[in-house]
Design a protein around this motif. Sequence first.
Motif, PDB file in Angstrom:
ATOM      1  N   LYS A 145       0.806  -1.136   0.066  1.00 33.83           N
ATOM      2  CA  LYS A 145       0.071   0.097   0.135  1.00 33.83           C
ATOM      3  C   LYS A 145       0.851   1.390   0.086  1.00 33.83           C
ATOM      4  O   LYS A 145       0.502   2.330  -0.325  1.00 33.83           O
ATOM      5  N   ASP A 146       2.099   1.219   0.417  1.00 42.34           N
ATOM      6  CA  ASP A 146       3.031   2.384   0.399  1.00 42.34           C
ATOM      7  C   ASP A 146       4.441   1.866   0.446  1.00 42.34           C
ATOM      8  O   ASP A 146       4.737   0.706   0.696  1.00 42.34           O
ATOM      9  N   GLY A 147       5.481   2.834   0.204  1.00 37.95           N
ATOM     10  CA  GLY A 147       6.705   2.567   0.350  1.00 37.95           C
ATOM     11  C   GLY A 147       7.221   1.737   1.632  1.00 37.95           C
ATOM     12  O   GLY A 147       7.710   0.871   1.450  1.00 37.95           O
ATOM     13  N   LYS A 148       6.802   2.179   2.617  1.00 40.36           N
ATOM     14  CA  LYS A 148       7.480   1.858   4.053  1.00 40.36           C
ATOM     15  C   LYS A 148       6.795  -0.002   4.015  1.00 40.36           C
ATOM     16  O   LYS A 148       7.491  -0.718   4.484  1.00 40.36           O
ATOM     17  N   SER A 149       5.664  -0.133   3.687  1.00 37.50           N
ATOM     18  CA  SER A 149       5.044  -1.611   3.555  1.00 37.50           C
ATOM     19  C   SER A 149       5.703  -2.367   2.490  1.00 37.50           C
ATOM     20  O   SER A 149       6.086  -3.701   2.736  1.00 37.50           O
ATOM     21  N   ILE A 150       6.241  -1.769   1.544  1.00 36.50           N
ATOM     22  CA  ILE A 150       6.908  -2.779   0.662  1.00 36.50           C
ATOM     23  C   ILE A 150       8.420  -3.083   0.916  1.00 36.50           C
ATOM     24  O   ILE A 150       8.856  -4.127   0.843  1.00 36.50           O
ATOM     25  N   LYS A 151       8.982  -1.978   1.684  1.00 40.84           N
ATOM     26  CA  LYS A 151      10.195  -1.986   2.374  1.00 40.84           C
ATOM     27  C   LYS A 151      10.209  -3.408   3.356  1.00 40.84           C
ATOM     28  O   LYS A 151      11.083  -4.246   3.351  1.00 40.84           O
ATOM     29  N   LYS A 152       9.264  -3.346   4.187  1.00 38.52           N
ATOM     30  CA  LYS A 152       8.991  -4.199   5.042  1.00 38.52           C
ATOM     31  C   LYS A 152       8.750  -5.807   4.685  1.00 38.52           C
ATOM     32  O   LYS A 152       9.439  -6.621   4.999  1.00 38.52           O
ATOM     33  N   LEU A 153       8.036  -5.616   3.515  1.00 40.81           N
ATOM     34  CA  LEU A 153       7.853  -6.921   2.619  1.00 40.81           C
ATOM     35  C   LEU A 153       9.226  -7.534   2.183  1.00 40.81           C
ATOM     36  O   LEU A 153       9.575  -8.846   2.460  1.00 40.81           O
ATOM     37  N   ILE A 154       9.941  -6.666   1.494  1.00 41.98           N
ATOM     38  CA  ILE A 154      11.323  -6.902   0.998  1.00 41.98           C
ATOM     39  C   ILE A 154      12.201  -7.291   1.930  1.00 41.98           C
ATOM     40  O   ILE A 154      13.016  -8.502   1.814  1.00 41.98           O
ATOM     41  N   ASP A 155      12.242  -6.786   3.134  1.00 39.24           N
ATOM     42  CA  ASP A 155      13.183  -7.038   4.155  1.00 39.24           C
ATOM     43  C   ASP A 155      12.990  -8.390   4.739  1.00 39.24           C
ATOM     44  O   ASP A 155      13.830  -9.137   4.942  1.00 39.24           O
ATOM     45  N   SER A 156      11.629  -8.734   4.868  1.00 40.89           N
ATOM     46  CA  SER A 156      11.501  -9.973   5.459  1.00 40.89           C
ATOM     47  C   SER A 156      11.798 -11.131   4.418  1.00 40.89           C
ATOM     48  O   SER A 156      12.267 -12.083   4.989  1.00 40.89           O
ATOM     49  N   HIS A 157      11.536 -11.063   3.240  1.00 39.04           N
ATOM     50  CA  HIS A 157      12.103 -11.721   2.155  1.00 39.04           C
ATOM     51  C   HIS A 157      13.592 -11.903   2.255  1.00 39.04           C
ATOM     52  O   HIS A 157      14.190 -13.001   2.113  1.00 39.04           O
ATOM     53  N   VAL A 158      14.390 -10.875   2.395  1.00 33.92           N
ATOM     54  CA  VAL A 158      15.699 -10.670   2.409  1.00 33.92           C
ATOM     55  C   VAL A 158      16.269 -11.831   3.536  1.00 33.92           C
ATOM     56  O   VAL A 158      17.290 -12.420   3.431  1.00 33.92           O
ATOM     57  N   GLN A 159      15.684 -11.384   4.823  1.00 31.69           N
ATOM     58  CA  GLN A 159      16.151 -12.386   5.957  1.00 31.69           C
ATOM     59  C   GLN A 159      15.905 -13.602   5.573  1.00 31.69           C
ATOM     60  O   GLN A 159      16.724 -14.405   6.085  1.00 31.69           O
TER      61      GLN A 159
END
Length: 252
Positions: A145-159
């Motif tokens: 829904k926004d940049g911060k949410s996408i970053k959180k999604l990607i950060d979880s994937h990266v982990q």
Amino acid sequence: SLFGDTNNLYLLSRIMEIHNTAMKMDSASNALLDLWSIFELLLEKDSIEANRSRIEQIIMMVKPFLIKNYVQQLITYLIGDFKRCNESLYFQTISDIKEGNTNEEKLFIFLSNKDYETNRKVLYGKLDDNPLLRYRLFTISESVKDGKSIKKLIDSHVQKITWQIIRIYRARNCIIHDGEKIPYIDDLVENLHNYIDELCKGLIDIISEPQSVASINTALYSHYINIDIYMSKLSEEYKECSSTKMLYCKCD
């Protein structure tokens, strides 16, 4: 041009040769060792963060290529699930979306744009018989829904990627030093194969750009920098990022 350099062509041909050999091996342990050697081959000049450990360098090399298409892949998989559950409703949903050039773009805009919030609620109401699909649509919508949410999604994937690469690295060391049989090694080889494929496809995309870089090392480093800038802009809620640019990891 990167294609015109004999050293680069040799490196690319070696990578393809190792990859193809690994895929024909009966031994999962040998396939894992061969596929891992592609990482070592690409990083032989320590071009990325030379002061870090080898495993940290490898993670930092691979991570940007696995970030690049992650959100797009989520949307592509979601489209497949949506069509399998209710194809007519899927086409009805995207036919009402005027923005976007592809079906992926249209569904991404539908899920991420505030202007479609009422439409999303109507869609959820039509999916009482498909609660799993409704849940996936809702959770992905919340995640993009926004940049911060996408970053959180990607950060979880990266982990998750980081943990998995470390597991593969430990398995590789056990095979080399102790000849141990590794549990779930087929799953590790499959994941490693996917990472190698994403890395190679990403490099070929960079090489194919009109203003191509001069070397493999430069391609790796430039992509690392570009994705780092993209992630920084997401965390700052970069206002000029359009929905489709966020889908494709672009903020330029």
